[in-house]
Design a protein around this motif. Structure first.
Motif, mmCIF file in Angstrom:
data_model
loop_
_atom_site.group_PDB
_atom_site.id
_atom_site.type_symbol
_atom_site.label_atom_id
_atom_site.label_comp_id
_atom_site.label_asym_id
_atom_site.label_seq_id
_atom_site.Cartn_x
_atom_site.Cartn_y
_atom_site.Cartn_z
ATOM 1 N N LEU A 251 0.853 -1.185 0.000
ATOM 2 C CA LEU A 251 0.000 0.000 0.000
ATOM 3 C C LEU A 251 0.890 1.236 0.000
ATOM 4 O O LEU A 251 1.871 1.306 0.751
ATOM 5 N N PHE A 252 0.558 2.225 -0.830
ATOM 6 C CA PHE A 252 1.400 3.403 -0.982
ATOM 7 C C PHE A 252 0.566 4.672 -0.802
ATOM 8 O O PHE A 252 -0.514 4.809 -1.383
ATOM 9 N N GLU A 253 1.103 5.579 0.014
ATOM 10 C CA GLU A 253 0.384 6.812 0.326
ATOM 11 C C GLU A 253 0.323 7.724 -0.895
ATOM 12 O O GLU A 253 1.316 7.889 -1.618
ATOM 13 N N VAL A 254 -0.844 8.321 -1.114
ATOM 14 C CA VAL A 254 -1.055 9.219 -2.240
ATOM 15 C C VAL A 254 -0.680 10.644 -1.828
ATOM 16 O O VAL A 254 -1.114 11.114 -0.776
ATOM 17 N N PRO A 255 0.117 11.344 -2.636
ATOM 18 C CA PRO A 255 0.460 12.741 -2.312
ATOM 19 C C PRO A 255 -0.795 13.611 -2.183
ATOM 20 O O PRO A 255 -1.793 13.389 -2.888
ATOM 21 N N ASP A 256 -0.732 14.594 -1.308
ATOM 22 C CA ASP A 256 -1.896 15.433 -1.025
ATOM 23 C C ASP A 256 -2.425 16.165 -2.254
ATOM 24 O O ASP A 256 -3.624 16.425 -2.361
ATOM 25 N N ASN A 257 -1.528 16.522 -3.187
ATOM 26 C CA ASN A 257 -1.954 17.312 -4.349
ATOM 27 C C ASN A 257 -2.509 16.469 -5.492
ATOM 28 O O ASN A 257 -2.857 16.993 -6.545
ATOM 29 N N VAL A 258 -2.603 15.148 -5.277
ATOM 30 C CA VAL A 258 -3.109 14.249 -6.318
ATOM 31 C C VAL A 258 -4.529 13.824 -5.958
ATOM 32 O O VAL A 258 -4.735 13.089 -4.987
ATOM 33 N N PRO A 259 -5.549 14.271 -6.708
ATOM 34 C CA PRO A 259 -6.930 13.891 -6.397
ATOM 35 C C PRO A 259 -7.194 12.424 -6.722
ATOM 36 O O PRO A 259 -6.453 11.791 -7.483
ATOM 37 N N PRO B 87 7.382 5.288 -8.542
ATOM 38 C CA PRO B 87 7.679 6.209 -9.652
ATOM 39 C C PRO B 87 6.413 6.826 -10.255
ATOM 40 O O PRO B 87 6.417 7.997 -10.644
ATOM 41 N N ALA B 88 5.331 6.040 -10.326
ATOM 42 C CA ALA B 88 4.073 6.551 -10.875
ATOM 43 C C ALA B 88 3.493 7.639 -9.980
ATOM 44 O O ALA B 88 2.992 8.670 -10.461
ATOM 45 N N LEU B 89 3.557 7.442 -8.675
ATOM 46 C CA LEU B 89 3.047 8.449 -7.744
ATOM 47 C C LEU B 89 3.878 9.730 -7.804
ATOM 48 O O LEU B 89 3.335 10.836 -7.711
ATOM 49 N N ARG B 90 5.189 9.589 -7.985
ATOM 50 C CA ARG B 90 6.038 10.786 -8.123
ATOM 51 C C ARG B 90 5.683 11.565 -9.380
ATOM 52 O O ARG B 90 5.646 12.812 -9.371
ATOM 53 N N LEU B 91 5.407 10.848 -10.474
ATOM 54 C CA LEU B 91 5.040 11.520 -11.717
ATOM 55 C C LEU B 91 3.693 12.224 -11.569
ATOM 56 O O LEU B 91 3.527 13.365 -12.044
ATOM 57 N N LEU B 92 2.745 11.590 -10.911
ATOM 58 C CA LEU B 92 1.458 12.237 -10.678
ATOM 59 C C LEU B 92 1.622 13.481 -9.806
ATOM 60 O O LEU B 92 1.000 14.517 -10.053
ATOM 61 N N LYS B 93 2.467 13.395 -8.802
ATOM 62 C CA LYS B 93 2.707 14.536 -7.911
ATOM 63 C C LYS B 93 3.290 15.718 -8.666
ATOM 64 O O LYS B 93 2.990 16.886 -8.364
ATOM 65 N N SER B 94 4.087 15.434 -9.696
ATOM 66 C CA SER B 94 4.731 16.501 -10.475
ATOM 67 C C SER B 94 3.743 17.286 -11.321
ATOM 68 O O SER B 94 4.032 18.396 -11.759
ATOM 69 N N GLY B 95 2.571 16.682 -11.596
ATOM 70 C CA GLY B 95 1.569 17.348 -12.426
ATOM 71 C C GLY B 95 1.894 17.353 -13.906
ATOM 72 O O GLY B 95 1.266 18.078 -14.687
ATOM 73 N N LYS B 96 2.836 16.517 -14.335
ATOM 74 C CA LYS B 96 3.251 16.511 -15.744
ATOM 75 C C LYS B 96 2.316 15.699 -16.643
ATOM 76 O O LYS B 96 2.458 15.740 -17.859
ATOM 77 N N ALA C 273 -5.260 9.608 -8.985
ATOM 78 C CA ALA C 273 -4.608 8.502 -8.279
ATOM 79 C C ALA C 273 -5.125 7.148 -8.729
ATOM 80 O O ALA C 273 -4.402 6.149 -8.702
ATOM 81 N N VAL C 274 -6.378 7.093 -9.174
ATOM 82 C CA VAL C 274 -6.958 5.820 -9.598
ATOM 83 C C VAL C 274 -6.286 5.290 -10.862
ATOM 84 O O VAL C 274 -6.434 4.106 -11.207
ATOM 85 N N PHE C 275 -5.501 6.125 -11.528
ATOM 86 C CA PHE C 275 -4.771 5.703 -12.729
ATOM 87 C C PHE C 275 -3.362 5.181 -12.407
ATOM 88 O O PHE C 275 -2.593 4.877 -13.324
ATOM 89 N N VAL C 276 -3.012 5.093 -11.141
ATOM 90 C CA VAL C 276 -1.645 4.710 -10.771
ATOM 91 C C VAL C 276 -1.251 3.356 -11.340
ATOM 92 O O VAL C 276 -0.131 3.180 -11.840
ATOM 93 N N GLU C 277 -2.143 2.374 -11.273
ATOM 94 C CA GLU C 277 -1.771 1.022 -11.737
ATOM 95 C C GLU C 277 -1.414 0.995 -13.224
ATOM 96 O O GLU C 277 -0.336 0.515 -13.601
ATOM 97 N N PRO C 278 -2.273 1.521 -14.135
ATOM 98 C CA PRO C 278 -1.862 1.525 -15.545
ATOM 99 C C PRO C 278 -0.673 2.453 -15.823
ATOM 100 O O PRO C 278 0.133 2.170 -16.709
#
Length: 321
Positions: free
Chosen positions: A126-134, A277-286, A138-143
């Motif tokens: 289980l991995f914590e979702v960054p606060d700025n990622v709705p 790595p996926a959560l970091r990319l989502l956090k970046s907003g890229k 976040a539901v797209f993390v797996e793909p």
């Protein structure tokens, strides 16, 4: 609890037994989940699975059956598999649970999934979702993690020409992920409306029927799942290039594999990836997956959501809890 269960037919059950976390597991209350094509394939008999469907979810940890309670109250996403934890298992020893021969996989193999009010998983996956990622991102993390696994398996060089074939969910997410890492990416598909999603985020796109097929690409990602897509991918891969298979191609006709040998092409199977790595990319907003959302349904309307997922132009359908 409410749960969407497949047992010869898909049923929304209101009194399914709430799971109890075993030693080392956490109990997660689901807030949002995504329907994947794999879920649909299971309803057609894939894997012979019976139980709660679903493996893409975001939720809040309500309990942890261990001395470490630090995850309680955290918003998390679950990796889809966990291993046997046998000390002699070479895969579990390096936390590569996706290849453990005795793994459990959410909503697919030996483990109830996330299309329910609650699910349990070992805390280490289980991995914590960054606060700025709705939740809707976040539901797209797996793909997204699956798309990023290409970089884990193969070093794409800065000057490599990369092409992704297929503009469905898998192809779009892969193209968005590679583009966010500043690779030279082109997405080729059959649907202008889907290609426009990638184009709006700075990706070069082309319609297949207008595209010149040449053996000039260093890395070709096949994301169509069709024999014709595989053949076109081979025709795009330059000699000594790399062909990445992100979809499972079920052959319905004979096809010629000679170019793999003649052009000394490396063929790389690529499936699941790591979540950090996926959560970091989502956090970046890229990356922005909002344009991929074709519908959002309350969990009480889960059966309607599955019908929406079957429609040809649908990309991603989400369930709200």
């Amino acid at each position: 609890m409410k749960a969407l269960v497949f047992d010869k037919e898909l049923k929304l059950i209101n009194d399914y037994k709430k799971p109890v976390p075993q030693k080392g597991e956490a109990l997660v209350r689901v807030t949002m989940a995504g329907i994947c094509n794999t879920d649909f394939e299971i309803t057609k008999g894939y894997m012979g699975y019976v139980g709660i469907l679903g493996h893409e979810a975001v939720g809040i940890v309500e309990d942890v059956n261990s001395d470490d309670k630090s995850l309680i109250g955290k918003r998390v996403v679950p990796e889809i598999s966990y291993g046997c934890k046998d000390p002699n298992c070479e895969w579990c020893a390096v936390h590569n649970y996706r290849h453990c021969p005795n793994r459990h996989t959410l909503g697919i193999f030996h483990k109830d999934g996330v299309f329910a009010q609650y699910f349990t998983m070992p805390a280490e996956v289980l991995f914590e979702v960054p606060d700025n990622v709705p939740d809707t991102q976040a539901v797209f993390v797996e793909p997204l993690a699956a798309a990023l696994e290409i970089n884990e398996q193969y070093h794409i060089k800065p000057m490599d020409k990369v092409i992704v074939l297929g503009d469905g969910k898998l192809g779009l997410i892969t193209a968005l992920a590679l583009n966010a890492q500043n690779f030279d990416v082109t997405l080729v598909g059959k649907h202008q409306n889907k290609l426009d999603i990638a184009k709006a985020q700075g990706i070069k796109t082309a319609l297949l029927n207008e595209f010149r097929v040449e053996k000039i690409y260093d890395v070709v990602v096949e994301a169509t799942g069709s024999v014709s897509g595989f053949e076109t991918s081979l025709a795009l891969t330059k000699p000594r290039g790399t062909l990445v298979l992100k979809s499972t191609v079920a052959a319905s006709k004979e096809f010629n594999l000679a170019p793999i040998v003649i052009d000394e092409i490396t063929v790389l199977g690529s499936r699941c990836g790591k979540f950090p790595p996926a959560l970091r990319l989502l956090k970046s907003g890229k990356v922005d997956f909002s344009p991929l959302i074709s519908g959002m349904y309350d969990f009480d309307d889960a059966l309607k959501a599955f019908e929406k997922n079957k429609q040809k132009d649908t990309l991603k359908v989400l369930l709200k809890f």
